[in-house]
Enzyme design. Structure first.
Site, mmCIF file in Angstrom:
data_model
loop_
_atom_site.group_PDB
_atom_site.id
_atom_site.type_symbol
_atom_site.label_atom_id
_atom_site.label_comp_id
_atom_site.label_asym_id
_atom_site.label_seq_id
_atom_site.Cartn_x
_atom_site.Cartn_y
_atom_site.Cartn_z
ATOM 1 N N SER A 128 0.819 -1.204 0.000
ATOM 2 C CA SER A 128 0.000 0.000 0.000
ATOM 3 C C SER A 128 0.862 1.267 0.000
ATOM 4 O O SER A 128 1.611 1.514 -0.926
ATOM 5 C CB SER A 128 -0.951 -0.048 1.201
ATOM 6 O OG SER A 128 -1.950 0.919 1.095
ATOM 7 N N ASP A 269 -2.074 6.117 -3.524
ATOM 8 C CA ASP A 269 -0.982 5.398 -2.882
ATOM 9 C C ASP A 269 -0.508 4.293 -3.823
ATOM 10 O O ASP A 269 -0.979 4.177 -4.957
ATOM 11 C CB ASP A 269 -1.393 4.862 -1.509
ATOM 12 C CG ASP A 269 -2.473 3.801 -1.589
ATOM 13 O OD1 ASP A 269 -3.174 3.729 -2.613
ATOM 14 O OD2 ASP A 269 -2.633 3.039 -0.621
ATOM 15 N N ASP A 271 -0.937 1.142 -4.205
ATOM 16 C CA ASP A 271 -1.853 0.155 -4.798
ATOM 17 C C ASP A 271 -3.202 0.755 -5.159
ATOM 18 O O ASP A 271 -4.121 0.031 -5.539
ATOM 19 C CB ASP A 271 -2.030 -1.055 -3.880
ATOM 20 C CG ASP A 271 -2.760 -0.727 -2.586
ATOM 21 O OD1 ASP A 271 -2.724 0.448 -2.151
ATOM 22 O OD2 ASP A 271 -3.353 -1.638 -1.982
ATOM 23 N N ASP A 273 -5.733 1.971 -3.592
ATOM 24 C CA ASP A 273 -6.991 1.732 -2.887
ATOM 25 C C ASP A 273 -7.387 2.941 -2.048
ATOM 26 O O ASP A 273 -8.425 2.924 -1.395
ATOM 27 C CB ASP A 273 -6.935 0.458 -2.038
ATOM 28 C CG ASP A 273 -5.976 0.547 -0.863
ATOM 29 O OD1 ASP A 273 -5.148 1.484 -0.815
ATOM 30 O OD2 ASP A 273 -6.051 -0.337 0.023
#
Length: 481
Positions: A128, A269, A271, A273
């Site tokens: 993340s 960020d 990833d 999400d």
């Protein structure tokens, strides 16, 4: 070692008879945290660990669903992600599970495709917002939801027991298939979730892609809708992922928006999400603002049952009070998008999220999705005819909120910080002094070796004073020297 031979190009190679023979060195503390498994690549997260995790995840997921569907694996751009994704795939194959490897894609893409296909589970290789040297393994069940604690416990129990074999022969092993084309289905879903007709022509947007999982999708989608896009950190460079950029480091995005005269900007960020936004003046727009603006839009169109939003203990008090003035209700839960998701299911809420930028809208998906939230916020700006700054002026003025982190490597001290009497006394003193005009939240991070101290008050000087006091107390009694 009792071994079975694998015949490959005339060589007899030993195959461990159990997964326990890969020589894993596991920590005594639980592997699974608040968002899967996360740690330093090459230390905690190794290829042998991923291989064994894949094997046990395959066993547990197949037993839970009682079907023979595939497991979907996606990854971010970290240098260790290829290694971990391939090792996970090999472990799953050894358990008789087929694997679809998407390659580079956002975490919500894995969640969406897992839910929309016959997959028995999904796995995302990403840490993340963490730095490049870290990595993580996130698991989803067949519904595309973060893995329930019971299943995570079962996987870890198998991993630590290491006393079973799959009982499969070579003809029963699973196969792995590269399936990068399936990411297109996620893109189609995102576009389909937006009100039609929609055109971003005339909208100038800066995107900070953090060298991560959104480098291909985000600019393409915004441009396909007609927006003028300026992309920052737009290569899949895992050696720089999240370094001084992305949703936790907004200064480059803020500067770019101001210097280019853009209407707004978004930072993802590693990833994708989560997302943070900035307005045309470069002012930060966090998850509280996004929830308020999106919630107000849903409320006005009668698509927000009971005017309910789920937030976390980090949600700003000013956001809560402004939402209540509109007839809404904010339910707070513990930090973590999995906790938000659980509360949304329990209460029937359609919108929830975190100040950090995880936003979940059940009208469209069941996972935090930074790209989806960015697209909907841009849609609101475009359709309203107002600037993001003007929309924010009609929302709320957040109370000063100071969040500081103290590094505590000792896991036991970190997880049991409540047993520190001097810290408890300091918290009690601060709470008594502020009364109803402020809040204090101290918690151990679930993803990093940190104790987080948040102080919120109507007065900035008050917040700063008690933040200094509490942070010093944590450092003195719990922190690393």
């Amino acid at each position: 070692m009792v071994a079975s031979p694998i015949h490959s190009r005339g060589l007899d190679l030993p195959l461990p008879s159990t997964m326990g023979e890969f020589g894993l060195s596991l920590p005594r503390s639980p592997l699974f945290g608040t968002d899967g498994i996360r740690g330093k690549a090459g230390e905690l997260l190794t290829a042998p660990l991923a291989l064994s995790l894949g094997f046990w995840a395959g066993q547990v997921l197949r037993e839970q669903t009682d079907t023979a569907g595939p497991v979907i694996i996606g990854q971010d751009s970290r240098l260790s992600s290829d290694m971990l994704a391939n090792a996970m795939a090999a472990g799953l194959n050894s358990a008789g599970v087929e694997v679809w490897q998407l390659g580079l894609c956002p975490t919500p893409c894995v969640a969406y495709l897992t839910r929309k296909t016959a997959a028995i589970g999904g796995i995302m290789i990403s840490a993340s917002h963490n730095p490049p040297e870290d990595n993580g393994i996130k698991f989803f069940d067949h519904q595309g939801l973060k893995l329930p604690k019971s299943l995570a416990t079962a996987i870890e129990a198998g991993l630590r027991g290491q006393n079973q074999t799959s009982g499969l022969n070579a003809s029963q092993w699973g196969r792995s298939y590269g399936q990068p084309h399936r990411v297109q289905y996620y893109q189609d879903f995102l576009l389909g979730s937006l009100p039609q007709p929609l055109n971003f022509q005339g909208l100038k947007v800066v995107l900070d892609l953090a060298w991560g999982a959104s480098v291909n999708l985000a600019p393409h989608i915004f441009r396909s809708l007609g927006a003028e896009v300026i992309a920052l950190h737009d290569l899949a460079d895992g050696s720089q992922i999240n370094v001084d950029c992305g949703s936790t480091h907004l200064h480059r995005l803020q500067r770019a928006v101001r210097e280019t005269g853009a209407d707004l900007g978004f930072a993802f960020d590693g990833d994708a999400d989560r997302v943070m936004a900035v307005d045309a003046q470069g002012r930060p727009v966090d998850g509280d603002y996004i929830l308020f603006l999106w919630g107000k839009t849903l409320q006005e169109s009668n698509h927000l049952p009971d005017n309910l939003i789920v937030g976390t203990v980090m949600a700003n008090l000013a956001f809560e009070r402004a939402w209540e003035k509109l007839g809404g209700k904010l339910i707070r839960t513990a930090v973590g998008d999995q906790n938000v998701q659980a509360q949304m299911w329990e209460t029937g809420a359609m919108l929830g999220g975190e100040q950090s930028g995880h936003i979940i809208c059940h009208h469209h998906s069941y996972s935090g999705d930074g790209l989806q939230a960015a697209l909907h916020l841009a849609t609101l700006v475009q359709k309203s005819g107002l600037s993001l700054s003007e929309l924010l002026s009609e929302s709320f003025q957040p109370y000063p909120q100071i969040l500081r982190n103290v590094r505590v490597l000792d896991r036991e001290r970190r997880l049991h910080w409540q047993e520190c009497a001097p810290l408890q006394q300091a918290i009690a003193t601060a709470e008594k002094s502020m009364g109803t005009t402020g809040r204090i939240l101290v918690r151990a991070s679930g993803t990093e070796p940190l104790i987080r101290v948040m102080v919120e008050a109507a007065c900035a000087e008050t917040a700063a004073h008690w933040s200094d006091q509490l942070t010093s107390t944590v450092q003195c009694h719990l922190g690393d020297s």
